[in-house]
Design a protein around this motif. Structure first.
Motif, mmCIF file in Angstrom:
data_model
loop_
_atom_site.group_PDB
_atom_site.id
_atom_site.type_symbol
_atom_site.label_atom_id
_atom_site.label_comp_id
_atom_site.label_asym_id
_atom_site.label_seq_id
_atom_site.Cartn_x
_atom_site.Cartn_y
_atom_site.Cartn_z
ATOM 1 N N GLU A 166 0.823 -1.221 0.000
ATOM 2 C CA GLU A 166 0.000 0.000 0.000
ATOM 3 C C GLU A 166 0.852 1.264 0.000
ATOM 4 O OE1 GLU A 166 -3.372 0.373 -0.188
ATOM 5 O OE2 GLU A 166 -3.443 -1.776 -0.555
ATOM 6 N N GLU A 183 -2.837 -9.631 -7.789
ATOM 7 C CA GLU A 183 -3.150 -8.349 -7.151
ATOM 8 C C GLU A 183 -2.127 -7.298 -7.574
ATOM 9 O OE1 GLU A 183 -2.282 -8.490 -2.773
ATOM 10 O OE2 GLU A 183 -2.530 -10.641 -3.002
ATOM 11 N N ASN A 185 -0.717 -3.087 -6.366
ATOM 12 C CA ASN A 185 -0.843 -2.024 -5.372
ATOM 13 C C ASN A 185 -1.341 -0.731 -6.026
ATOM 14 O OD1 ASN A 185 1.468 -1.224 -6.704
ATOM 15 N ND2 ASN A 185 2.617 -0.743 -4.844
ATOM 16 N N PRO A 186 -1.728 0.268 -5.219
ATOM 17 C CA PRO A 186 -2.250 1.525 -5.779
ATOM 18 C C PRO A 186 -1.282 2.209 -6.749
ATOM 19 C CG PRO A 186 -2.754 1.401 -3.444
ATOM 20 C CD PRO A 186 -1.870 0.238 -3.748
ATOM 21 N N GLU A 189 -1.648 0.648 -10.095
ATOM 22 C CA GLU A 189 -2.911 1.085 -10.722
ATOM 23 C C GLU A 189 -2.725 2.456 -11.375
ATOM 24 O OE1 GLU A 189 -6.532 -0.888 -8.143
ATOM 25 O OE2 GLU A 189 -5.515 0.839 -7.256
ATOM 26 N N LEU A 190 -2.018 3.333 -10.676
ATOM 27 C CA LEU A 190 -1.788 4.688 -11.185
ATOM 28 C C LEU A 190 -0.880 4.671 -12.416
ATOM 29 C CD1 LEU A 190 -2.499 7.617 -10.420
ATOM 30 C CD2 LEU A 190 -0.335 7.716 -9.173
ATOM 31 N N ALA A 195 -7.683 -0.238 -12.782
ATOM 32 C CA ALA A 195 -7.982 -0.655 -11.411
ATOM 33 C C ALA A 195 -7.674 -2.147 -11.291
ATOM 34 C CB ALA A 195 -9.448 -0.402 -11.085
ATOM 35 N N GLU A 196 -7.321 -2.563 -10.081
ATOM 36 C CA GLU A 196 -6.977 -3.980 -9.871
ATOM 37 C C GLU A 196 -8.100 -4.905 -10.319
ATOM 38 O OE1 GLU A 196 -6.548 -6.997 -6.164
ATOM 39 O OE2 GLU A 196 -5.507 -5.092 -5.884
#
Length: 204
Positions: A166, A183, A185-186, A189-190, A195-196
């Motif tokens: 995170e 998975e 992490n944010p 995604e950026l 989005a995951e």
């Protein structure tokens, strides 16, 4: 009452409560449990209901072999173990012992002393019953305790991993063995602009 003790909190409390119940069943205060200690060639007294100490604090591991089957020593008989010697010194009429565990894996002894002679058949049956119950509860408690420790370790590792994912600034993707996205992490995604939930299970 014995069946309710399985849910006791803590091994020490469980053992003290079980000895209290066993005292009532066998009608004697002279009860103790010996447990094998690591690699040492001895068994140590784990818990006891003796008012004054009669049985020794430790006994040689050879006594576990000699007393593998339920054994009743009666005053006047030949002394074969440290437990028998302690019984004779305390002027006990009988000392009974049996292993805790099973034939393939004994981990201790349950021992009781009596100031008056008991009926052998009744004593054998009662003693084997409480020893088997004590063994199964100790094994159950140990298993549950080990599982709780494993769970706590897993939760701690997961928490550390989640904190890292995170808060790390780099994008992190976690892939399955067949290279699908499990998975991200944010930061990932950026960087990737997805989005995951959109890319989970997709090939990386």
């Amino acid at each position: 009452e014995l069946t309710r003790l399985v849910d006791s909190s803590g091994l020490e409390h469980l053992m003290q409560e079980m000895l209290r119940v066993i005292q009532g069943i066998l009608k004697t205060d002279l009860i103790c449990v010996y447990q094998a200690v690591g690699n040492y060639p001895q068994l140590c007294k784990m818990v006891s209901s003796e008012g004054a100490s009669i049985f020794p604090d430790s006994i040689p591991s050879t006594d576990l072999i000699r007393l593998a089957a339920t054994n009743i020593w009666t005053s006047g008989k030949r002394v074969q173990t440290e437990l028998h010697r302690a019984g004779r010194m305390a002027n006990l009429a009988q000392v009974i012992s049996t292993r805790l565990g099973n034939e393939n894996a004994s981990f201790g002894l349950l021992v009781a002393g009596f100031t008056e002679r008991q009926s052998r058949q009744q004593l054998d049956l009662l003693f084997e019953f409480v020893a088997n119950y004590l063994s199964s509860n100790l094994q159950h408690f140990t298993l549950v305790d080990n599982l709780k420790k494993e769970r706590d370790q897993s939760v701690k590792k997961l928490s550390i991993r989640n904190d890292l994912q995170e808060n790390i600034k780099e994008g992190v993707l976690v892939l399955t063995p067949d290279l699908r996205i499990a998975e991200m992490n944010p930061a990932a995604e950026l960087i990737l602009g997805y989005a995951e939930a959109e890319v989970r299970s997709h090939l990386a």
